[in-house]
Scaffold this motif. Structure first.
Motif, PDB file in Angstrom:
ATOM      1  N   SER A 126      -7.128  -5.638  10.496  1.00 35.65           N
ATOM      2  CA  SER A 126      -5.928  -6.243  11.063  1.00 35.65           C
ATOM      3  C   SER A 126      -4.758  -6.239  10.105  1.00 35.65           C
ATOM      4  O   SER A 126      -3.601  -6.259  10.532  1.00 35.65           O
ATOM      5  N   ASP A 127      -5.040  -6.231   8.788  1.00 30.34           N
ATOM      6  CA  ASP A 127      -3.924  -6.229   7.852  1.00 30.34           C
ATOM      7  C   ASP A 127      -3.049  -4.993   8.046  1.00 30.34           C
ATOM      8  O   ASP A 127      -1.821  -5.084   8.103  1.00 30.34           O
ATOM      9  N   VAL A 128      -3.692  -3.828   8.187  1.00 32.51           N
ATOM     10  CA  VAL A 128      -2.942  -2.596   8.386  1.00 32.51           C
ATOM     11  C   VAL A 128      -2.221  -2.605   9.732  1.00 32.51           C
ATOM     12  O   VAL A 128      -1.045  -2.223   9.842  1.00 32.51           O
ATOM     13  N   VAL A 129      -2.930  -3.045  10.790  1.00 28.43           N
ATOM     14  CA  VAL A 129      -2.333  -3.059  12.127  1.00 28.43           C
ATOM     15  C   VAL A 129      -1.176  -4.046  12.196  1.00 28.43           C
ATOM     16  O   VAL A 129      -0.094  -3.722  12.723  1.00 28.43           O
ATOM     17  N   VAL A 130      -1.378  -5.252  11.666  1.00 29.72           N
ATOM     18  CA  VAL A 130      -0.312  -6.258  11.681  1.00 29.72           C
ATOM     19  C   VAL A 130       0.903  -5.773  10.905  1.00 29.72           C
ATOM     20  O   VAL A 130       2.052  -5.907  11.356  1.00 29.72           O
ATOM     21  N   LEU A 131       0.673  -5.171   9.737  1.00 24.82           N
ATOM     22  CA  LEU A 131       1.786  -4.681   8.934  1.00 24.82           C
ATOM     23  C   LEU A 131       2.512  -3.539   9.641  1.00 24.82           C
ATOM     24  O   LEU A 131       3.740  -3.446   9.601  1.00 24.82           O
ATOM     25  N   GLY A 132       1.755  -2.667  10.316  1.00 24.81           N
ATOM     26  CA  GLY A 132       2.370  -1.552  11.017  1.00 24.81           C
ATOM     27  C   GLY A 132       3.205  -1.990  12.197  1.00 24.81           C
ATOM     28  O   GLY A 132       4.258  -1.406  12.483  1.00 24.81           O
ATOM     29  N   VAL A 158       2.704   2.382   1.722  1.00 26.23           N
ATOM     30  CA  VAL A 158       2.758   1.741   0.400  1.00 26.23           C
ATOM     31  C   VAL A 158       1.555   0.823   0.214  1.00 26.23           C
ATOM     32  O   VAL A 158       0.892   0.833  -0.833  1.00 26.23           O
ATOM     33  N   TYR A 159       1.270   0.023   1.229  1.00 26.07           N
ATOM     34  CA  TYR A 159       0.162  -0.940   1.156  1.00 26.07           C
ATOM     35  C   TYR A 159      -1.184  -0.229   1.026  1.00 26.07           C
ATOM     36  O   TYR A 159      -2.020  -0.608   0.195  1.00 26.07           O
ATOM     37  N   THR A 160      -1.385   0.817   1.801  1.00 28.34           N
ATOM     38  CA  THR A 160      -2.656   1.534   1.773  1.00 28.34           C
ATOM     39  C   THR A 160      -2.906   2.173   0.419  1.00 28.34           C
ATOM     40  O   THR A 160      -4.009   2.114  -0.117  1.00 28.34           O
ATOM     41  N   LEU A 161      -1.882   2.780  -0.149  1.00 30.37           N
ATOM     42  CA  LEU A 161      -2.036   3.429  -1.449  1.00 30.37           C
ATOM     43  C   LEU A 161      -2.210   2.403  -2.568  1.00 30.37           C
ATOM     44  O   LEU A 161      -2.994   2.611  -3.500  1.00 30.37           O
ATOM     45  N   SER A 162      -1.487   1.294  -2.492  1.00 30.82           N
ATOM     46  CA  SER A 162      -1.552   0.302  -3.566  1.00 30.82           C
ATOM     47  C   SER A 162      -2.874  -0.459  -3.579  1.00 30.82           C
ATOM     48  O   SER A 162      -3.305  -0.937  -4.624  1.00 30.82           O
ATOM     49  N   ARG A 163      -3.542  -0.560  -2.450  1.00 27.46           N
ATOM     50  CA  ARG A 163      -4.819  -1.281  -2.422  1.00 27.46           C
ATOM     51  C   ARG A 163      -6.014  -0.336  -2.583  1.00 27.46           C
ATOM     52  O   ARG A 163      -7.153  -0.799  -2.614  1.00 27.46           O
ATOM     53  N   TYR A 164      -5.767   0.961  -2.685  1.00 27.05           N
ATOM     54  CA  TYR A 164      -6.870   1.916  -2.654  1.00 27.05           C
ATOM     55  C   TYR A 164      -7.865   1.685  -3.789  1.00 27.05           C
ATOM     56  O   TYR A 164      -9.075   1.564  -3.557  1.00 27.05           O
TER      57      TYR A 164
END
Length: 530
Positions: free
Chosen positions: A271-277, A287-293
């Motif tokens: 949900s974090d990705v979906v909510v942010l999108g 940015v979020y996906t790469l920084s948390r990888y």
């Protein structure tokens, strides 16, 4: 349900059967299997990390920030349809793990038959729910008009991937439930690299969203075939028997709780990705996906190592050996805390340099966002540990209902903060930390009740590690502006040195002498067996 008791007609074999079970539950046997399972899991996970590190820059450059962000949202969005598949493979894995020392092989084959029946019964529902999500996906991610058709086709392929995974993970569940996951060692690692190669090739050749999604389907099919071969080769009883109607309905009931739990996991993990999108933008998702990888990869590695001991722990719980089950649980939590604290603090020091070298400094989200991302992932690691232990008890009602409450609060808090707090990623992470705090308190209490632990003892035992973790994280955030690496060699050297120092500090300051002794003995035993 199969039990460990022999049949009345097999009285003359009572002694051998008990010796067989006792031998299977011995420390030597469990440690050996746990070690091998851990090695196999770490190999696979390491392969996934390497593949991700190699192909993510390719995907970002070939797809662009917008389309890459859309694909991240799309994969998580389609996974919301997963519960509609019934999740019979998950119920099968924990059922077999709970009864892995039973010799009632016909009953186990009927359990496989029940899982297959449940998959077939839920197939129409999964197709409908997935189809609806695929059709409305372009609108949910607010994509430009020219991307609507590729998004729908890619989403349809990801739904097909879910359908195939529901069937093809049944052999994998049997292998893992029987505590034989190490038998696929090497084979599944090769599949991961092949899948990464397919994904990169699809992107380089201009396949776009559709090509990348097709590569995901091919990888799932290949993985399923590998585990089917492993199950046929190493599980003597593996097969399918027609289950009784009552057994199917019982399995449906158990699968229903796992279904709801899978929905909870999707809400907590995706949900974090979906909510942010939806509430922000696909570019911010990139940015979020790469920084948390990397932090997610590190904590995921901890979860992988802990998962290697879960089938053996299930055998202890199924046999009623709660004393040893408590010891294993304490060791797993100590190991999780140690690795997560040391690596999290090290990453806080060097994340900006890592992102600059990997994909570019424009993808660095800031120190506050980085800290909250690491805290959020650390929190989830402990939740996942206790969640897996609760699964082994096959008592899921309280866990699932609390999970639904926590996930709902997390999503609502994240949306509210995103609308009122102009910090983007930091607001998202803070909302999820707040919502998951319900499970941070509730799951240890449930585990204490199931295993006979003292809830107060758990609270007092967590104070010292929590204080040490907070101090190390705060120190890392304060020192981060003073660190900089301009080459991969410099980053690897100083990052490794920082990790060693922080690991020693965590080990001696955060763990008691008893915990250090238990963990040291267990790690030496695991390494010797491996």
């Amino acid at each position: 349900m199969a039990t460990l008791e022999p049949q009345p007609t097999a009285t003359r074999r009572r002694g051998p059967l008990r010796r067989l079970v006792a031998g299977a539950l011995s420390d030597d046997t469990l440690s050996k299997k746990a070690s091998l399972n851990m090695v196999a899991s770490v190999l696979d996970y390491g392969a996934r990390i390497v593949v991700g590190l190699l192909i993510n820059p390719i995907l970002v450059s070939r797809l662009g920030d917008l389309v890459f962000g859309v694909y991240q949202v799309l994969t998580q969005l389609i996974h919301y349809a997963t519960p509609a598949g019934g999740r019979p493979s998950q119920a099968l894995k924990w059922t077999i793990a709970h009864d892995q020392y039973s010799t009632e092989y016909d009953e186990k084959r009927r359990q496989v038959g029940s899982a297959l029946t449940v998959w077939f019964l839920f197939l129409p529902l999964l197709a409908v729910v997935g189809g609806v999500l695929a059709w409305f996906a372009p609108l949910l991610v607010a994509a430009p008009a020219h991307l609507h058709l590729p998004i729908r086709v890619a989403a349809g392929l990801l739904v097909l991937d879910l359908v195939a995974a529901g069937l093809l993970t049944i052999p994998q569940s049997v292998v893992q439930g029987e505590n034989l996951g190490y038998k696929r060692m090497g084979l599944s690692t090769v599949v991961i690299f092949v899948g990464g190669g397919l994904t990169a090739t699809a992107a380089v050749l201009g396949g776009g969203l559709v090509g990348v999604a097709a590569a995901a389907v091919a990888t799932t099919v290949f993985t399923g075939l590998v585990f089917w071969w492993v199950a046929r080769s190493y599980v003597p009883w593996f097969g399918i028997s027609r289950p009784a109607l009552a057994a199917v309905w019982s399995f449906v009931a158990l699968s229903g709780w796992f279904l709801l739990w899978n929905l909870v996991m999707q809400l907590m993990r995706a949900s974090d990705v979906v909510v942010l999108g939806i509430a922000a933008s696909p570019e911010l998702v990139t940015v979020y996906t790469l920084s948390r990888y990397v932090p997610e990869a590190i904590f995921g590695a901890v979860a992988i190592m802990v998962s290697g001991i879960m089938p053996g722990l299930g055998g202890l719980i199924g046999a009623g050996d709660m004393g040893r089950a408590i010891t294993v649980r304490r060791e797993s939590m100590s190991l999780t805390w140690l690795i997560a604290t040391a690596s999290g603090a090290a990453f806080l020091l060097w994340q900006e340099s890592f992102l600059r070298l990997w994909v570019g400094e424009e993808y660095y989200p800031g120190r506050l966002a980085t800290l909250l991302i690491i805290v959020m992932i650390l929190q989830f690691a402990f939740i996942r540990n206790d969640s897996s232990i609760i699964d082994l008890t096959l008592k899921l009602r309280a866990k699932v209902l609390l999970g639904l409450l926590s996930a709902g609060v997390a999503v609502a808090a994240a949306v509210l903060l995103l609308k009122t707090w102009e910090t983007g990623i930091a607001a998202l992470a803070a909302g999820f930390i707040a919502g998951r705090s319900i499970l941070t308190l509730a799951y240890p209490w449930l585990v204490a009740r199931y295993l006979g632990l003292s809830a107060w003892g758990q609270i007092t035992g967590a104070v010292r590690p929590a204080v040490v973790c907070a101090v190390l994280f705060a120190g890392a955030v304060a020192a981060a502006p003073l660190t900089r690496a301009d080459s991969w060699l410099t980053l690897i050297f100083f990052g490794g040195l920082s990790l060693a120092v922080l690991g020693a500090a965590s080990f001696y300051l955060g763990l008691s002498a008893r915990q250090r002794g238990q963990l040291s003995r267990r790690l030496r035993q695991v390494l010797r067996r491996a």
